[in-house]
Write a protein that holds these residues in place. Structure first.
Motif, PDB file in Angstrom:
ATOM      1  N   ASN A  30       0.831  -1.211   0.000  1.00  0.00           N
ATOM      2  CA  ASN A  30       0.000   0.000   0.000  1.00  0.00           C
ATOM      3  C   ASN A  30       0.860   1.255   0.000  1.00  0.00           C
ATOM      4  N   ASN A  31       1.877   1.260   0.893  1.00  0.00           N
ATOM      5  CA  ASN A  31       2.786   2.414   0.949  1.00  0.00           C
ATOM      6  C   ASN A  31       3.519   2.593  -0.376  1.00  0.00           C
ATOM      7  N   ALA A  32       3.968   1.439  -0.955  1.00  0.00           N
ATOM      8  CA  ALA A  32       4.705   1.514  -2.224  1.00  0.00           C
ATOM      9  C   ALA A  32       3.827   2.164  -3.293  1.00  0.00           C
ATOM     10  N   ILE A  33       2.538   1.764  -3.333  1.00  0.00           N
ATOM     11  CA  ILE A  33       1.623   2.340  -4.335  1.00  0.00           C
ATOM     12  C   ILE A  33       1.430   3.840  -4.039  1.00  0.00           C
ATOM     13  N   LYS A  34       1.276   4.145  -2.729  1.00  0.00           N
ATOM     14  CA  LYS A  34       1.021   5.540  -2.329  1.00  0.00           C
ATOM     15  C   LYS A  34       2.185   6.456  -2.711  1.00  0.00           C
ATOM     16  N   PHE A  35       3.425   5.955  -2.541  1.00  0.00           N
ATOM     17  CA  PHE A  35       4.583   6.832  -2.759  1.00  0.00           C
ATOM     18  C   PHE A  35       5.144   6.766  -4.189  1.00  0.00           C
ATOM     19  N   THR A  36       4.693   5.779  -4.974  1.00  0.00           N
ATOM     20  CA  THR A  36       5.215   5.683  -6.351  1.00  0.00           C
ATOM     21  C   THR A  36       4.476   6.673  -7.268  1.00  0.00           C
ATOM     22  N   THR A  47      10.110  -3.184  -3.723  1.00  0.00           N
ATOM     23  CA  THR A  47      10.810  -1.961  -4.142  1.00  0.00           C
ATOM     24  C   THR A  47       9.829  -1.026  -4.842  1.00  0.00           C
ATOM     25  N   ASP A  48      10.149   0.266  -4.784  1.00  0.00           N
ATOM     26  CA  ASP A  48       9.342   1.230  -5.555  1.00  0.00           C
ATOM     27  C   ASP A  48      10.262   2.316  -6.062  1.00  0.00           C
ATOM     28  N   ASP A  49       9.767   3.190  -6.928  1.00  0.00           N
ATOM     29  CA  ASP A  49      10.637   4.296  -7.353  1.00  0.00           C
ATOM     30  C   ASP A  49      10.060   5.644  -6.947  1.00  0.00           C
ATOM     31  N   GLY A  50       9.511   5.646  -5.731  1.00  0.00           N
ATOM     32  CA  GLY A  50       9.031   6.898  -5.140  1.00  0.00           C
ATOM     33  C   GLY A  50      10.175   7.646  -4.482  1.00  0.00           C
ATOM     34  N   PRO A  51       9.865   8.536  -3.535  1.00  0.00           N
ATOM     35  CA  PRO A  51      10.931   9.316  -2.880  1.00  0.00           C
ATOM     36  C   PRO A  51      11.798   8.421  -1.994  1.00  0.00           C
ATOM     37  N   SER A  52      13.066   8.826  -1.824  1.00  0.00           N
ATOM     38  CA  SER A  52      13.914   8.037  -0.922  1.00  0.00           C
ATOM     39  C   SER A  52      13.694   8.516   0.518  1.00  0.00           C
ATOM     40  N   ILE A  53      14.174   7.724   1.442  1.00  0.00           N
ATOM     41  CA  ILE A  53      13.980   8.042   2.865  1.00  0.00           C
ATOM     42  C   ILE A  53      15.323   8.472   3.443  1.00  0.00           C
ATOM     43  N   PRO A  54      15.426   9.693   4.010  1.00  0.00           N
ATOM     44  CA  PRO A  54      16.720  10.119   4.584  1.00  0.00           C
ATOM     45  C   PRO A  54      17.172   9.130   5.667  1.00  0.00           C
ATOM     46  N   GLY A  65       6.566  10.682   7.796  1.00  0.00           N
ATOM     47  CA  GLY A  65       7.658  11.497   7.271  1.00  0.00           C
ATOM     48  C   GLY A  65       7.194  12.572   6.320  1.00  0.00           C
ATOM     49  N   ASP A  66       6.262  12.239   5.476  1.00  0.00           N
ATOM     50  CA  ASP A  66       5.865  13.152   4.404  1.00  0.00           C
ATOM     51  C   ASP A  66       4.616  13.920   4.812  1.00  0.00           C
ATOM     52  N   ASN A  67       4.821  15.230   5.139  1.00  0.00           N
ATOM     53  CA  ASN A  67       3.696  16.041   5.629  1.00  0.00           C
ATOM     54  C   ASN A  67       2.557  16.171   4.613  1.00  0.00           C
ATOM     55  N   GLY A 112      -2.732   8.587   5.494  1.00  0.00           N
ATOM     56  CA  GLY A 112      -2.419   7.484   6.428  1.00  0.00           C
ATOM     57  C   GLY A 112      -2.516   7.978   7.862  1.00  0.00           C
ATOM     58  N   ASN A 113      -2.085   7.116   8.783  1.00  0.00           N
ATOM     59  CA  ASN A 113      -2.128   7.536  10.182  1.00  0.00           C
ATOM     60  C   ASN A 113      -0.803   7.265  10.907  1.00  0.00           C
ATOM     61  N   GLY A 114       0.190   6.790  10.183  1.00  0.00           N
ATOM     62  CA  GLY A 114       1.512   6.553  10.803  1.00  0.00           C
ATOM     63  C   GLY A 114       1.560   5.290  11.649  1.00  0.00           C
ATOM     64  N   LEU A 115       0.548   4.439  11.512  1.00  0.00           N
ATOM     65  CA  LEU A 115       0.551   3.211  12.324  1.00  0.00           C
ATOM     66  C   LEU A 115       0.900   1.969  11.514  1.00  0.00           C
ATOM     67  N   GLY A 116       0.830   2.113  10.165  1.00  0.00           N
ATOM     68  CA  GLY A 116       1.004   0.942   9.289  1.00  0.00           C
ATOM     69  C   GLY A 116       2.314   0.215   9.528  1.00  0.00           C
ATOM     70  N   LEU A 117       3.441   0.940   9.471  1.00  0.00           N
ATOM     71  CA  LEU A 117       4.742   0.268   9.610  1.00  0.00           C
ATOM     72  C   LEU A 117       5.008  -0.154  11.068  1.00  0.00           C
ATOM     73  N   ALA A 118       4.391   0.577  12.028  1.00  0.00           N
ATOM     74  CA  ALA A 118       4.538   0.160  13.440  1.00  0.00           C
ATOM     75  C   ALA A 118       3.894  -1.215  13.625  1.00  0.00           C
ATOM     76  N   GLY A 166      13.975   5.705  -5.184  1.00  0.00           N
ATOM     77  CA  GLY A 166      12.998   4.824  -4.556  1.00  0.00           C
ATOM     78  C   GLY A 166      13.594   4.058  -3.386  1.00  0.00           C
ATOM     79  N   VAL A 167      12.757   3.238  -2.785  1.00  0.00           N
ATOM     80  CA  VAL A 167      13.232   2.492  -1.618  1.00  0.00           C
ATOM     81  C   VAL A 167      12.981   0.991  -1.788  1.00  0.00           C
ATOM     82  N   CYS A 168      13.674   0.227  -0.946  1.00  0.00           N
ATOM     83  CA  CYS A 168      13.464  -1.225  -0.943  1.00  0.00           C
ATOM     84  C   CYS A 168      13.224  -1.673   0.497  1.00  0.00           C
ATOM     85  N   PHE A 169      12.054  -2.239   0.761  1.00  0.00           N
ATOM     86  CA  PHE A 169      11.763  -2.805   2.085  1.00  0.00           C
ATOM     87  C   PHE A 169      12.084  -4.292   2.033  1.00  0.00           C
ATOM     88  N   THR A 170      12.922  -4.755   2.982  1.00  0.00           N
ATOM     89  CA  THR A 170      13.248  -6.181   3.023  1.00  0.00           C
ATOM     90  C   THR A 170      12.666  -6.795   4.296  1.00  0.00           C
TER      91      THR A 170
END
Ligand code: ADP
Length: 447
Positions: free
Chosen positions: A347-353, A375-382, A396-398, A404-410, A432-436
């Protein structure tokens, strides 16, 4: 309902310092008693024997002089008596009493003892036909001096020892007192309190554990405070929006489209609230459990395929290109929780791509682990944000806060932790980013 009465804690009667002092006092008293008993029963007879020997040798000397018939009795007394005894002539009336006894002592000397513990020695003899009474001068003194010295020494050691015990026990018990005061403060809700380290290593472990506990409690308290303010903040925004649009709907002059738009916003906001509530409940439930329940064997690749199918409207809407590479992988776990992991990450990958971007989903396994890479080719994460994205309510992204509500990855992180797995995020070199996600096989659960 049964009312359980809390018992008032009983106040201890004695402090440890007092107990130590009493113990010391008892030990000293016992050793004083032993010293006095030794003095009386061991030294007493020795001194008494010694004195008796002196009296008999004095009598023997007097008898020797008497046999020479050169001196009168009073001269013999003054020659032989060198301040070791008081020698006096017995009055006529008491002579009879000793007559027989002196005879029994073969005309030499009769020693009379008065008292058991401090026997008073008196010698009787006959010199030149006169009955003499011999009282050793320093016999009593020796006893007195010995007893007096012993008692004074004991009293002094008791006094000094008690003072030292009070001082030492006060010094030894200081860290315990500090800890006791600190725990009282913690009980009153002050988690900032810390106990200074002690010079005694036995106490240091206890102090360190206490300080760690206070630190943890303070952390939990901060988290609780943050959680409450985050939750209330997250609720406030949609509620304000619902209230605002509901008020606007009261206007009778609104067009059908406007009415429809406003109603849609209210529906969306209530949906957000409902998702927020269920996410909070789910997360708090997961945080309170330490193992995964309702486990069964299922195919993870199948599960991911189904989720991608459910999310098809989202990714086709954005013209996203999917690159899917899924090995057949079976896993023994909670199917519903596992679905939550893939759903939130994809879901996040779709949202940020961005429109027309690419999303890759790969799944493979070796004999130890299952690995999934999204993986996605959206914004990278500092890098400084990479750890925070797994913290509750962190967004992170205002500009996407409303999405979202910031609870998904928690939630994802908590589920993976419960499975003893790992999740990390990396920025890809071409954007983009890669979640493993790595999940270990549980022994015996492998297909
Ligand atoms: P949200 O509901 O805000 O997406 P999450 O817990 O799912 O909450 O994500 C937390 C934050 O992590 C997001 O606000 C975003 O800043 C960052 N994030 C998550 N996934 C991605 C991604 N695929 N690309 C870039 N940033 C991401």
């Amino acid at each position: 309902m049964a009312i359980i009465k809390r018992k008032d804690p009983q106040k201890p009667m004695f402090s440890l310092t007092l107990k130590f002092s009493l113990l010391f006092f008892a030990v000293m008293l016992a050793s004083a008693a032993i010293a006095v008993i030794t003095l009386l029963f061991v030294m007493g007879p020795i001194i008494s024997q010694n004195t008796e020997n002196r009296v008999t040798s004095l009598v023997a000397s007097m008898k020797l002089l008497d046999q020479k018939n050169l001196y009168s009795t009073s001269e013999i007394i003054s020659i032989c008596n060198v301040d070791i005894a008081d020698v006096t002539t017995l009055p006529e009336k008491s002579v009879e009493r000793y007559n027989v006894l002196i005879d029994a002592a073969e005309q030499n000397c009769y020693i009379e003892r008065e008292g058991r513990l401090f026997p008073k020695l008196t010698g009787y003899t006959v010199i030149g036909g006169e009955y003499l009474k011999i009282v050793p001068t320093n016999f009593d003194n020796v006893y007195w001096i010995a007893t007096f010295v012993t008692i004074i020494t004991m009293l002094l050691s008791i006094l000094l020892g008690s003072l030292m015990t009070i001082f030492v026990s006060h010094r030894i018990l200081r860290p315990v007192k500090n800890l006791s005061n600190a725990t009282a403060l913690v009980a009153r809700g002050n988690f900032k309190v810390r106990v200074p380290e002690s010079k005694d290593k036995e106490y240091n472990q206890l102090i360190n554990n206490f300080n760690r506990m206070a630190e943890e409690l303070s952390g939990i308290e901060t988290l609780r405070g943050d959680f409450i303010s985050n939750v209330s903040h997250e609720f406030k925004t949609p509620l304000a929006s619902i209230q605002g649009f509901a008020k606007l709907l009261q206007d009778d002059t609104l067009s059908v489209e406007e009415r429809h738009d406003y109603t849609q916003i209210i529906i969306n906001e209530t949906g957000r609230l409902s998702k927020l509530t269920s996410d909070i409940l789910r997360l708090s439930k997961l945080e309170n459990q330490s193992t995964i329940s309702n486990k069964k064997r299922f195919s993870i690749d199948e599960q991911i395929r189904k989720i991608l199918l459910v999310l098809e409207p989202e990714w086709t809407k954005k013209n996203i290109n999917l690159e899917i590479e899924l090995d057949t992988v079976y896993y023994f776990g909670n199917e519903e929780l596992m679905a939550q992991i893939w759903q939130n990450i994809i879901n996040n990958a779709i949202k940020f791509t961005p429109e027309g971007g690419n999303i890759g989903v790969r799944l493979f396994a070796n004999e130890k682990n299952i690995t999934a890479k999204i993986t996605d080719d959206g914004p990278s994460i500092p890098p400084e944000v990479a750890d925070k994205i797994f913290v509750k309510f962190y967004q992170g992204d205002n500009s996407r806060k409303t999405e979202g509500n910031g609870l998904g990855l928690a939630l994802v992180k908590r589920i993976i932790d419960l499975c003893n797995g790992n999740i990390y995020v990396e920025n890809r070199y071409d954007g983009g980013v890669c979640f493993t996600v790595e999940l270990p096989y549980v022994i015996g659960d492998m297909m």
